[in-house]
Design a protein around this motif. Structure first.
Motif, mmCIF file in Angstrom:
data_model
loop_
_atom_site.group_PDB
_atom_site.id
_atom_site.type_symbol
_atom_site.label_atom_id
_atom_site.label_comp_id
_atom_site.label_asym_id
_atom_site.label_seq_id
_atom_site.Cartn_x
_atom_site.Cartn_y
_atom_site.Cartn_z
ATOM 1 N N THR A 312 0.831 -1.209 0.000
ATOM 2 C CA THR A 312 0.000 0.000 0.000
ATOM 3 C C THR A 312 0.864 1.257 0.000
ATOM 4 O O THR A 312 0.594 2.225 -0.725
ATOM 5 N N PHE A 313 1.938 1.233 0.790
ATOM 6 C CA PHE A 313 2.857 2.365 0.841
ATOM 7 C C PHE A 313 3.450 2.641 -0.544
ATOM 8 O O PHE A 313 3.495 3.787 -1.000
ATOM 9 N N LEU A 314 3.898 1.586 -1.236
ATOM 10 C CA LEU A 314 4.509 1.769 -2.547
ATOM 11 C C LEU A 314 3.477 2.216 -3.588
ATOM 12 O O LEU A 314 3.769 3.079 -4.434
ATOM 13 N N LEU A 315 2.284 1.650 -3.530
ATOM 14 C CA LEU A 315 1.244 2.075 -4.472
ATOM 15 C C LEU A 315 0.947 3.563 -4.306
ATOM 16 O O LEU A 315 0.813 4.303 -5.296
ATOM 17 N N GLN A 316 0.832 4.003 -3.078
ATOM 18 C CA GLN A 316 0.568 5.421 -2.833
ATOM 19 C C GLN A 316 1.737 6.271 -3.306
ATOM 20 O O GLN A 316 1.542 7.358 -3.867
ATOM 21 N N ARG A 317 2.940 5.771 -3.085
ATOM 22 C CA ARG A 317 4.123 6.530 -3.469
ATOM 23 C C ARG A 317 4.165 6.754 -4.977
ATOM 24 O O ARG A 317 4.542 7.831 -5.453
#
Length: 723
Positions: A312-317
């Motif tokens: 989720t962190f990478l997708l948002q990034r």
């Protein structure tokens, strides 16, 4: 999200070669009286392209191919998918940003197309890794080619890997802790990276959090272990990612590694050059090539054991959605496995090499190429016949004192090209050398910019082509003084002047001294290099001026013959068919009773087999050892047959946004030879796929008691092996 868990119910069944149907469900066929522009008469271009990639993936399961070639097909699928996301998916996302309601010719919105792409690609990427893990890797291990997992490393291997990490990897790796003073790094397109979750406190008092480890691009992704620590007879490989996973703690001394997970971001890699803002195309492209490495994200691949909060962190990034996330069971950069094919030293697991043949006229040649070509046209069918005569002819011209001028188009050439060497030598020998280089040949832009500089330094006139039109034509023109007069020679082809691909792609090329064809080639070069209204050519068709309209006229002519009671027939072989004007002309021909055999390797937007519209059209795709690349157009023409070869596919971009050529094969013997080759493809019952009206491709059933016919093997035997 359709992630890798959305697999077929029976995993074993999913790993069998699909010799029945591959594709997706489409809407029902339209009513008989449907207008020829109706959306339901067209398949979605992006989905059709995906279907071709899936047919390539199926080859990884076909035991008719040698084992390492099967691995190669799987890796080609991976490479194809990379480009599909970099160009096609990125283009859809850009178009949606401009107009959310935009639709393709089949009536589907781009949003719907992206959703379909996500569903199909998630299923088949998962299938790809299942084939790799469950079929190919075990088969390779049986042949002594092993990929060692960390859990299976011996003590000796652990010691060697630790030493390798300390001496070869750690000195060039630069881990980046994420905090306010160290923002998230700008990651290069398709680069291998690791996200690391840390606990503890570092030397500066910072508490654990997240870090990124970009894997240096200079490091091999696959390392071969030395024989002294090998597991036995054969070759052992270890992935760079496994080494970094095993020793990540050494990059963060004193910290606790809670998790380390590999990932790869695919970015928009299409180049956009605005003609109004460009005064120097080469300089503009250099800037765009740098920007390509950091385009907007379109796909995130990450290890399937990565925790949800990190994905989720990478997708948002990267400003991506769950639809863009691919959880993979293996290396995220499968293309690097090509090193195994190249370095395993197992020719027994590959197709045996062959020596390309030569036409009879060249086998018995005693004089110069100019004398041989002046006597009669020479047709070459690559890769079954050698590309060397083209190179040798140009090399001869470079030192021939009677040759005054050479003109050449270059789209892709490859490193160490003999063609380029001959052109530079010709320029240094004082000949008038003009080279039209297409700087925007996708993913070859940097090489072509360097090539242009090399040619300019030799004294050649280099033309970068046209701002609004890519130069995709394959042409060479030479002027020679003979007996006090100038004589013209030409080479025209369906493929690039690239010696390596000439051994992998099927293409035709024609060496000719036909005065009118050579004059046409001369006029086209003048049109490209100079300015003025379109030149009138006698034989050679060329886009964007005469090619599309003339092809439509020839299709309509065949329909007119059929309406008058003649037996109408046409055959088209090319890489893709998407241009609506040509599709509608083929529909009209079918309605008139013309039998249309279409051999379309990849994308086909035409829907065959519809009663009253396209029931006389048959579409097949050939996928085998060689990449089908020939473009051939045959028309029976009331028993006055015409056969044409060209550089263009039947696509809008080729017909209207590129400079392309299509030339008639005027020598009847050579035309019959090509027609015989095309008929061989129609008999193929080993590597052919039939397109049905519902959009599925059906693999030709195995021949059983009938004779097995592989078109490629038949042509290989006829042209190269039969001596």
């Amino acid at each position: 999200m359709d992630a890798p868990d959305a697999l077929p119910i029976d995993p074993a069944a999913s790993l069998r070669l699909n010799r029945t149907r591959t594709g997706i469900r489409t809407r029902p066929a339209p009513e008989r009286n449907t207008e020829l522009t109706h959306p339901q008469l067209y398949f979605n271009r992006e989905i059709s392209t995906l279907q071709f990639h899936i047919r390539v993936l199926e080859q990884a399961l076909d035991e008719a191919h040698p084992l390492l070639n099967r691995l190669m097909f799987l890796l080609i699928f991976s490479s194809n998918m990379d480009e599909f996301f970099e160009i096609r998916v990125a283009g859809l996302k850009q178009a949606i940003g401009i107009d959310e309601s935009a639709k393709s010719r089949d009536g589907q919105t781009y949003q719907q197309t992206l959703a379909d792409i996500s569903q199909i690609t998630h299923e088949h990427v998962a299938r790809q890794y299942m084939i790799l893990n469950k079929v190919l890797i075990p088969s390779l291990e049986q042949e002594g080619i092993r990929f060692l997992r960390r859990a299976n490393w011996t003590k000796a291997q652990q010691h060697w890997i630790a030493s390798y990490f300390e001496n070869e990897i750690q000195p060039v790796v630069s881990p980046i802790g994420l905090d306010p003073s160290h923002p998230f790094p700008r990651l290069v397109n398709k680069s291998l990276n690791f996200i690391v979750e840390l606990d503890g406190q570092d030397a500066f008092g910072r508490t654990g959090g997240l870090a990124i480890i970009p894997a240096p691009r200079s490091l091999p992704r696959l390392i071969q272990l030395p024989a002294e620590v090998s597991s036995g007879e054969g070759t052992d490989y270890v992935f760079l990612s496994s080494m970094i996973h095993a020793h990540a703690n050494e990059l963060f001394p004193g910290m606790i590694i809670k998790g380390c997970y590999q990932f790869r971001l695919t970015r928009n890699a299409d180049l956009a050059v605005n003609p109004e803002d460009v005064s120097d195309l080469a300089s503009a492209l250099k800037g765009e090539l740098l920007a390509r490495r950091y385009g907007s994200g379109v796909r995130l691949e990450i290890a399937n054991n990565c925790p949800a909060h990190l994905t989720t962190f990478l997708l948002q990034r990267f400003e991506l959605s769950e639809q863009d996330l691919y959880l993979v069971d293996g290396p995220v950069n499968l293309g690097r496995l090509m090193a195994v094919i190249e370095g395993a030293g197992r020719p027994d697991l590959l197709y045996p090499p062959f020596t390309p043949g030569l036409p009879r006229a060249l086998r018995r040649q005693t004089g110069s190429y100019f004398d041989t070509v002046a006597e009669a046209d020479i047709l070459l069918h690559h890769p079954y016949q050698s590309f060397a005569p083209v190179e040798q002819w140009l090399k001869e011209a470079a030192v021939d004192p009677d040759v005054l001028a050479i003109k050449q188009t270059l789209y892709r050439t490859g490193p160490g090209s003999r063609i380029v060497t001959a052109l530079t030598e010709a320029a240094r020998n004082g000949k008038e050398v003009t080279v039209v280089i297409e700087l925007r040949a996708r993913f070859d832009e940097a090489d072509n910019i360097e090539l242009a500089s090399r040619l300019q330094e030799s004294g050649a006139n280099v033309i970068y082509g046209l701002m609004d039109y890519k130069i995709h034509a394959k042409l060479m023109h030479m002027v020679r003084r003979e007996n006090g007069r100038l004589r013209h020679y030409a080479h025209l082809g369906t493929g690039n002047y690239h010696a390596t691909t000439a051994r992998l792609y099927t293409d035709y090329s024609l060496m000719t001294a036909h005065p009118e064809i050579c004059q046409d080639v001369h006029l086209i070069f003048q049109q490209i290099a100079g300015m003025g209204q379109p030149r009138t050519t006698r034989h050679v068709l060329y886009a964007p001026f005469t090619l599309n309209s003339t092809l439509i006229d020839m299709i309509d002519r065949e329909a007119a013959h059929a309406r008058r009671g003649c037996k109408g027939y046409l055959m088209i072989k090319c890489n893709a068919l998407t241009e609506p004007g040509l599709i509608q002309a083929l529909y009209r021909a079918s309605q008139a009773g013309v039998k249309c055999d279409l051999i379309i390797r990849s994308t086909c937007c035409l829907r065959p087999g519809i009663e009253g519209v396209s029931c006389n059209i048959h579409v097949r795709s050939i996928v085998g050892r060689f990449l089908e690349h020939t473009r051939v157009f045959y028309f029976r023409n009331a028993n006055k047959p015409e056969l044409w070869c060209g550089s263009a596919d039947a696509m809008e971009r080729n017909m209207f946004h590129r400079v392309e050529t299509c030339f008639p094969v005027l020598d009847k013997k050579l035309a019959r030879q090509i027609k015989k080759d095309m008929d061989t493809y129609l008999l193929d019952n080993c590597q052919s796929w039939q397109l049905e009206a519902d959009g599925h491709y059906v693999a030709t059933p195995l021949p059983g008691q009938q004779e097995a016919i592989s078109a490629q093997e038949t042509l290989l035997y006829a042209y190269a092996l039969k001596r």
